[in-house]
Write a protein that holds these residues in place. Structure first.
Motif, PDB file in Angstrom:
ATOM      1  N   ASN A  69       0.769  -1.309  -0.145  1.00  0.00           N
ATOM      2  CA  ASN A  69      -0.111   0.050  -0.070  1.00  0.00           C
ATOM      3  C   ASN A  69       0.922   1.378   0.007  1.00  0.00           C
ATOM      4  OD1 ASN A  69      -2.271  -1.522  -0.060  1.00  0.00           O
ATOM      5  ND2 ASN A  69      -2.684  -1.348   2.143  1.00  0.00           N
ATOM      6  N   ILE A  70       2.020   1.073   0.736  1.00  0.00           N
ATOM      7  CA  ILE A  70       2.756   2.347   0.770  1.00  0.00           C
ATOM      8  C   ILE A  70       3.383   2.732  -0.484  1.00  0.00           C
ATOM      9  CG2 ILE A  70       5.065   3.323   1.675  1.00  0.00           C
ATOM     10  CD1 ILE A  70       3.958   2.089   4.486  1.00  0.00           C
ATOM     11  N   ARG A  71       3.754   1.540  -1.204  1.00  0.00           N
ATOM     12  CA  ARG A  71       4.469   1.779  -2.567  1.00  0.00           C
ATOM     13  C   ARG A  71       3.384   2.276  -3.583  1.00  0.00           C
ATOM     14  NH1 ARG A  71       6.304  -3.114  -2.802  1.00  0.00           N
ATOM     15  NH2 ARG A  71       4.353  -4.192  -3.835  1.00  0.00           N
ATOM     16  N   VAL A  72       2.152   1.873  -3.436  1.00  0.00           N
ATOM     17  CA  VAL A  72       1.058   2.128  -4.586  1.00  0.00           C
ATOM     18  C   VAL A  72       0.668   3.675  -4.087  1.00  0.00           C
ATOM     19  CG1 VAL A  72      -1.196   1.899  -5.251  1.00  0.00           C
ATOM     20  CG2 VAL A  72       0.345  -0.031  -5.132  1.00  0.00           C
ATOM     21  N   LEU A  73       0.661   3.840  -2.842  1.00  0.00           N
ATOM     22  CA  LEU A  73       0.337   5.331  -2.594  1.00  0.00           C
ATOM     23  C   LEU A  73       1.574   6.332  -2.983  1.00  0.00           C
ATOM     24  CD1 LEU A  73      -1.631   5.076   0.777  1.00  0.00           C
ATOM     25  CD2 LEU A  73      -2.495   5.624  -1.369  1.00  0.00           C
ATOM     26  N   GLY A  74       2.571   5.803  -2.949  1.00  0.00           N
ATOM     27  CA  GLY A  74       3.713   6.752  -3.262  1.00  0.00           C
ATOM     28  C   GLY A  74       3.845   6.884  -4.762  1.00  0.00           C
ATOM     29  N   GLN A  75       3.598   5.999  -5.448  1.00  0.00           N
ATOM     30  CA  GLN A  75       3.494   6.077  -6.818  1.00  0.00           C
ATOM     31  C   GLN A  75       2.401   7.008  -7.417  1.00  0.00           C
ATOM     32  OE1 GLN A  75       3.361   2.088  -8.174  1.00  0.00           O
ATOM     33  NE2 GLN A  75       5.456   1.668  -7.998  1.00  0.00           N
ATOM     34  N   VAL A  76       1.242   6.890  -6.705  1.00  0.00           N
ATOM     35  CA  VAL A  76       0.043   7.693  -7.169  1.00  0.00           C
ATOM     36  C   VAL A  76       0.491   9.108  -6.857  1.00  0.00           C
ATOM     37  CG1 VAL A  76      -2.507   8.243  -6.324  1.00  0.00           C
ATOM     38  CG2 VAL A  76      -1.719   5.861  -6.914  1.00  0.00           C
ATOM     39  N   ALA A  77       1.065   9.327  -5.593  1.00  0.00           N
ATOM     40  CA  ALA A  77       1.244  10.847  -5.240  1.00  0.00           C
ATOM     41  C   ALA A  77       2.153  11.344  -6.095  1.00  0.00           C
ATOM     42  CB  ALA A  77       1.727  10.874  -3.738  1.00  0.00           C
ATOM     43  N   THR A  78       3.324  10.621  -6.411  1.00  0.00           N
ATOM     44  CA  THR A  78       4.430  11.156  -7.449  1.00  0.00           C
ATOM     45  C   THR A  78       3.667  11.585  -8.777  1.00  0.00           C
ATOM     46  OG1 THR A  78       5.886   9.898  -6.127  1.00  0.00           O
ATOM     47  CG2 THR A  78       6.341  10.714  -8.244  1.00  0.00           C
TER      48      THR A  78
ATOM     49  N   GLY B 141      -0.702  10.685   5.087  1.00  0.00           N
ATOM     50  CA  GLY B 141       0.127   9.576   4.225  1.00  0.00           C
ATOM     51  C   GLY B 141      -0.807   9.262   2.920  1.00  0.00           C
ATOM     52  N   VAL B 142      -2.040   9.352   2.896  1.00  0.00           N
ATOM     53  CA  VAL B 142      -2.789   9.323   1.815  1.00  0.00           C
ATOM     54  C   VAL B 142      -2.860  10.276   0.593  1.00  0.00           C
ATOM     55  CG1 VAL B 142      -5.328   8.725   0.913  1.00  0.00           C
ATOM     56  CG2 VAL B 142      -4.682   7.783   2.717  1.00  0.00           C
ATOM     57  N   MET B 143      -2.606  11.650   1.250  1.00  0.00           N
ATOM     58  CA  MET B 143      -2.543  12.753   0.218  1.00  0.00           C
ATOM     59  C   MET B 143      -1.367  12.711  -0.338  1.00  0.00           C
ATOM     60  SD  MET B 143      -4.833  15.827   1.667  1.00  0.00           S
ATOM     61  CE  MET B 143      -3.974  15.800   3.441  1.00  0.00           C
ATOM     62  N   GLY B 144      -0.117  12.041   0.550  1.00  0.00           N
ATOM     63  CA  GLY B 144       1.231  12.254  -0.355  1.00  0.00           C
ATOM     64  C   GLY B 144       1.870  13.378  -0.224  1.00  0.00           C
ATOM     65  N   ILE B 145       1.639  14.573   0.677  1.00  0.00           N
ATOM     66  CA  ILE B 145       2.081  15.883   0.575  1.00  0.00           C
ATOM     67  C   ILE B 145       3.324  15.780   1.204  1.00  0.00           C
ATOM     68  CG2 ILE B 145       1.952  18.117   1.380  1.00  0.00           C
ATOM     69  CD1 ILE B 145      -0.910  17.924   1.329  1.00  0.00           C
ATOM     70  N   GLY B 146       4.500  15.694   0.515  1.00  0.00           N
ATOM     71  CA  GLY B 146       5.949  15.499   1.288  1.00  0.00           C
ATOM     72  C   GLY B 146       6.777  16.217   0.237  1.00  0.00           C
ATOM     73  N   GLN B 147       8.054  16.069   0.665  1.00  0.00           N
ATOM     74  CA  GLN B 147       9.331  16.880   0.120  1.00  0.00           C
ATOM     75  C   GLN B 147       9.370  16.257  -1.395  1.00  0.00           C
ATOM     76  OE1 GLN B 147      12.866  16.922   2.093  1.00  0.00           O
ATOM     77  NE2 GLN B 147      13.932  17.965   0.559  1.00  0.00           N
ATOM     78  N   GLU B 148       9.773  15.015  -1.315  1.00  0.00           N
ATOM     79  CA  GLU B 148       9.688  14.229  -2.850  1.00  0.00           C
ATOM     80  C   GLU B 148       8.773  14.567  -3.661  1.00  0.00           C
ATOM     81  OE1 GLU B 148       7.438  11.448  -0.176  1.00  0.00           O
ATOM     82  OE2 GLU B 148       9.397  12.541   0.318  1.00  0.00           O
ATOM     83  N   ASN B 149       7.380  14.726  -3.352  1.00  0.00           N
ATOM     84  CA  ASN B 149       6.428  15.046  -4.401  1.00  0.00           C
ATOM     85  C   ASN B 149       6.416  16.513  -4.496  1.00  0.00           C
ATOM     86  OD1 ASN B 149       5.631  12.479  -4.359  1.00  0.00           O
ATOM     87  ND2 ASN B 149       4.281  12.586  -2.577  1.00  0.00           N
TER      88      ASN B 149
END
Length: 137
Positions: free
Chosen positions: A30-39, A110-118
């Motif tokens: 789930n973390i991998r998929v959410l990270g890809q979606v957010a990116t 975590g679900v929204m993926g608001i982070g530095q890398e994005n």
């Protein structure tokens, strides 16, 4: 008088009161998929912001709106509105009774993926799209 014996170790069919309710392999997926979606969401939003010529705060507002929209979509379709149940960020350490405490707003982050890398991916595509379309007019 009879001695009181310490309780034996938990059998394989019993769970520890401090054990997490989340399955590790599922959490990693789930973390991998959410990270890809957010990116991907951040990169496409940056490209759109650059192509339509947004500058300053309006570009960052587009980033926040697309992050909120993608987070709400994932929460509605996959989490059935209960983000705290499915997000590892929402599960805090075990409390005094041993039960895990759920903090829902951390799950939403975590679900929204608001982070530095994005954010950096958004900026890269925003600047690149703007430079290709508007700088050399």
């Amino acid at each position: 008088m009879e001695q009181i014996q310490a309780p034996s170790a938990l059998s394989q069919s019993q769970f520890s009161p401090t054990a997490s309710a989340l399955h590790v392999a599922s959490v990693q997926h789930n973390i991998r998929v959410l990270g890809q979606v957010a990116t991907l969401t951040a990169c496409f939003a940056g490209l759109v912001a650059g192509i339509i010529g947004l500058t300053n705060w309006s570009g960052f507002a587009l980033y926040l709106l697309t992050s909120l929209a993608s987070g709400a979509t994932v929460a509605a379709l996959k989490c059935h509105g209960n983000v705290g149940k499915y997000s590892p960020q929402a599960h805090a350490s075990a409390g005094p009774q041993g039960a895990a405490q759920v903090v829902a707003w951390k799950g939403w982050l975590g679900v929204m993926g608001i982070g530095q890398e994005n954010l950096l991916g958004f900026l890269l595509f925003w600047i690149g799209g703007y430079a290709l379309i508007h700088v050399y007019d």
